[in-house]
Design an enzyme around this catalytic site. Structure first.
Site, mmCIF file in Angstrom:
data_model
loop_
_atom_site.group_PDB
_atom_site.id
_atom_site.type_symbol
_atom_site.label_atom_id
_atom_site.label_comp_id
_atom_site.label_asym_id
_atom_site.label_seq_id
_atom_site.Cartn_x
_atom_site.Cartn_y
_atom_site.Cartn_z
ATOM 1 N N ARG A 119 1.040 -1.128 -0.002
ATOM 2 C CA ARG A 119 -0.050 -0.171 -0.065
ATOM 3 C C ARG A 119 0.963 1.086 0.005
ATOM 4 O O ARG A 119 1.516 1.499 1.004
ATOM 5 C CB ARG A 119 -1.010 -0.023 1.086
ATOM 6 C CG ARG A 119 -1.771 1.167 1.353
ATOM 7 C CD ARG A 119 -2.896 1.188 2.419
ATOM 8 N NE ARG A 119 -3.903 0.308 1.706
ATOM 9 C CZ ARG A 119 -5.037 0.466 2.270
ATOM 10 N NH1 ARG A 119 -5.583 1.050 3.529
ATOM 11 N NH2 ARG A 119 -5.978 -0.242 1.771
ATOM 12 N N HIS A 146 -7.098 0.878 -6.675
ATOM 13 C CA HIS A 146 -7.342 -0.005 -5.436
ATOM 14 C C HIS A 146 -8.076 -1.368 -6.226
ATOM 15 O O HIS A 146 -9.109 -1.738 -5.994
ATOM 16 C CB HIS A 146 -8.320 0.745 -4.608
ATOM 17 C CG HIS A 146 -8.230 -0.038 -3.210
ATOM 18 N ND1 HIS A 146 -7.497 -1.060 -2.844
ATOM 19 C CD2 HIS A 146 -8.900 0.491 -2.187
ATOM 20 C CE1 HIS A 146 -7.806 -1.413 -1.720
ATOM 21 N NE2 HIS A 146 -8.545 -0.720 -1.191
ATOM 22 N N GLN A 149 -9.898 -3.794 -3.885
ATOM 23 C CA GLN A 149 -11.296 -3.447 -3.537
ATOM 24 C C GLN A 149 -12.235 -3.681 -4.752
ATOM 25 O O GLN A 149 -13.263 -4.092 -4.337
ATOM 26 C CB GLN A 149 -11.182 -2.071 -3.223
ATOM 27 C CG GLN A 149 -12.603 -1.392 -2.957
ATOM 28 C CD GLN A 149 -12.835 -1.927 -1.465
ATOM 29 O OE1 GLN A 149 -12.187 -1.987 -0.505
ATOM 30 N NE2 GLN A 149 -14.260 -2.513 -1.425
ATOM 31 N N ASP A 242 -17.310 7.125 -1.829
ATOM 32 C CA ASP A 242 -15.974 6.829 -1.116
ATOM 33 C C ASP A 242 -15.461 8.189 -0.435
ATOM 34 O O ASP A 242 -16.131 9.246 -0.956
ATOM 35 C CB ASP A 242 -14.796 6.638 -2.168
ATOM 36 C CG ASP A 242 -13.283 6.261 -1.513
ATOM 37 O OD1 ASP A 242 -13.275 6.094 -0.224
ATOM 38 O OD2 ASP A 242 -12.308 6.068 -2.194
ATOM 39 N N CYS A 282 -16.520 1.465 -0.026
ATOM 40 C CA CYS A 282 -15.466 0.697 0.417
ATOM 41 C C CYS A 282 -15.045 0.739 1.773
ATOM 42 O O CYS A 282 -14.387 -0.151 2.302
ATOM 43 C CB CYS A 282 -14.437 0.996 -0.535
ATOM 44 S SG CYS A 282 -13.766 2.749 -0.366
ATOM 45 N N ARG A 310 -13.647 -9.010 0.711
ATOM 46 C CA ARG A 310 -12.251 -8.569 0.350
ATOM 47 C C ARG A 310 -11.718 -10.030 0.951
ATOM 48 O O ARG A 310 -10.527 -10.406 0.288
ATOM 49 C CB ARG A 310 -11.830 -7.614 1.409
ATOM 50 C CG ARG A 310 -12.377 -6.291 1.124
ATOM 51 C CD ARG A 310 -11.835 -5.712 0.022
ATOM 52 N NE ARG A 310 -10.482 -5.604 0.023
ATOM 53 C CZ ARG A 310 -9.588 -4.672 0.303
ATOM 54 N NH1 ARG A 310 -10.310 -3.455 1.042
ATOM 55 N NH2 ARG A 310 -8.364 -4.564 0.481
HETATM 56 N N1 NVA Z 1 -9.741 6.542 -1.654
HETATM 57 C C1 NVA Z 1 -9.593 6.142 -0.376
HETATM 58 C C2 NVA Z 1 -9.694 4.533 -0.302
HETATM 59 C C3 NVA Z 1 -9.423 4.118 1.204
HETATM 60 C C4 NVA Z 1 -9.998 2.577 0.973
HETATM 61 C C5 NVA Z 1 -7.996 6.516 0.186
HETATM 62 O O1 NVA Z 1 -7.096 6.106 -0.722
HETATM 63 O O2 NVA Z 1 -7.784 6.861 1.155
HETATM 64 N N1 CP Z 2 -11.347 -0.362 1.857
HETATM 65 C C1 CP Z 2 -9.864 -0.429 2.442
HETATM 66 O O1 CP Z 2 -9.178 -0.856 1.681
HETATM 67 O O2 CP Z 2 -10.027 -0.621 3.817
HETATM 68 P P1 CP Z 2 -8.582 -0.373 4.597
HETATM 69 O O3 CP Z 2 -8.119 1.058 4.276
HETATM 70 O O4 CP Z 2 -9.078 -0.296 5.917
HETATM 71 O O5 CP Z 2 -7.607 -1.468 4.195
#
Ligand code: NVA
Ligand code: CP
Length: 324
Positions: A119, A146, A149, A242, A282, A310
């Site tokens: 990540r 992502h 997801q 989101d 999500c 997931r």
């Molecule tokens: N768009 C959000 C998704 C979190 C799962 C982010 O990148 O923080």
């Molecule tokens: N939706 C998602 O990726 O959640 P987290 O940020 O908690 O991993």
């Protein structure tokens, strides 16, 4: 169980040792197989039946530059169910690109583990990991996409609304971000119509729009981008939103709150959708921002299905990439 084993064995060539960094590289057939395997794994899991396990335990390194609940836990539980092992590496310990060059981290991890999930703030870090690793790299979220997801979202949409195809219409409200990018590619590949409403200047990236249009030309799905939330939602059977401020954009939060206000998923907006439309998120969610507490409470089951899925989709992904 043997059906599942056969399915995975037959489809191994399609997925084996493949990187999962962007859905742009992943075909309709590959997504279809993954969803099929995930649905089977879910049935075994719900019956508390022992799933397929590796005889020789595989290992997964998990590099996180940002916080996570769902991604981290679902990968760790997946590896535990398969009798493999996941190694969580927090940003301070590794110092990816700070304490040590990304290429050196990729090289060293390749000597110990079977796959890396990461990540990252910058998508290019994933590309650098992949080009220097000799093992598969999985995108656990980047600023661009992502993908894992989207696998869970497609499975949830299929469970809630029926077979994926041109009869399905999903409306996305809010930021043209990593989650929307993944949905654009995933939906267009699987023939799901997508309508996205984003404020001026906050739409998806041009290359994702172009790729989505090309894929729609092949699958027969449609993609419509607008700044009008009502236009996007009209007649849709599923809504998706989101956060307005993604991880790494915290400095922009105050400005974003103002710009995105008309895109909130609330009862008034939901009235324009088909009766009985589902609402997806999500998670994590910010009640009172992109979604009201009332709509969250009404549609929480679907969002928790997304979170649960997931686990099943990532377990399927790990099995397909690493073999059984
Ligand atoms: N768009 C959000 C998704 C979190 C799962 C982010 O990148 O923080
Ligand atoms: N939706 C998602 O990726 O959640 P987290 O940020 O908690 O991993």
């Amino acid at each position: 169980m043997s059906t599942l084993r056969n399915m995975i064995t037959e489809d191994v060539a399609m997925w084996r040792k493949k990187n999962c960094i962007t859905l742009m590289d992943i075909s309709r057939e590959q997504i279809g197989t993954l969803l099929h395997v995930a649905a089977e794994l879910k049935i075994h899991d719900l019956k508390r039946e022992v799933s397929l396990r590796w005889e020789y335990p595989r290992t997964l390194a998990m590099l996180f530059q940002k916080p996570s609940l769902r991604t981290r836990v679902s990968f760790e539980v997946s590896m535990a169910h398969l009798q493999g092992h996941a190694v969580y590496l927090n940003p301070e310990d590794v110092g990816l690109g700070i304490r040590e060059a990304v290429s050196d981290v990729a090289g060293a991890l390749s000597r110990w583990v079977d796959a890396i999930t990461a990540r990252v703030f910058s998508h290019s870090t994933l590309e650098e990991l992949a080009s220097n690793a000799t093992i598969p790299v999985i995108n656990a979220l980047s600023d661009r996409e992502h993908p894992i997801q989207a696998f869970a979202d497609l499975l949830t949409l299929q469970e809630q609304c029926g077979m994926l195809g041109n009869d399905r219409t999903l409306a996305y409200l809010g930021d043209g971000n990593n989650v929307l990018h993944a949905l654009m590619i995933a939906c267009s590949r699987m023939g799901v119509n997508l309508r996205a409403a984003c404020p001026e200047g906050y739409g998806p990236a041009e290359d994702y729009i172009r790729a989505t249009q090309i894929i729609c030309g092949i699958s027969g799905a449609t993609f419509h981008l607008t700044t009008d939330p009502v236009e996007a939602v009209e007649g849709a059977e599923a809504l998706y939103t989101d956060v307005w401020t993604s991880m790494g954009q915290e400095d922009e939060k105050e400005h974003r709150l103002k710009v995105f206000t008309p895109y909130q998923v609330n009862s008034a907006l939901l009235r324009h959708a088909l009766p009985g439309a589902i609402v997806m998120h999500c998670l994590p969610a910010h009640r009172g921002e992109e979604i009201t507490a009332h709509i969250m409470a009404q549609h929480q089951t679907v969002m928790l299905d997304q979170a649960e899925n997931r686990l099943h989709t990532q377990k399927a992904l790990l099995m397909l990439i690493l073999g059984i």
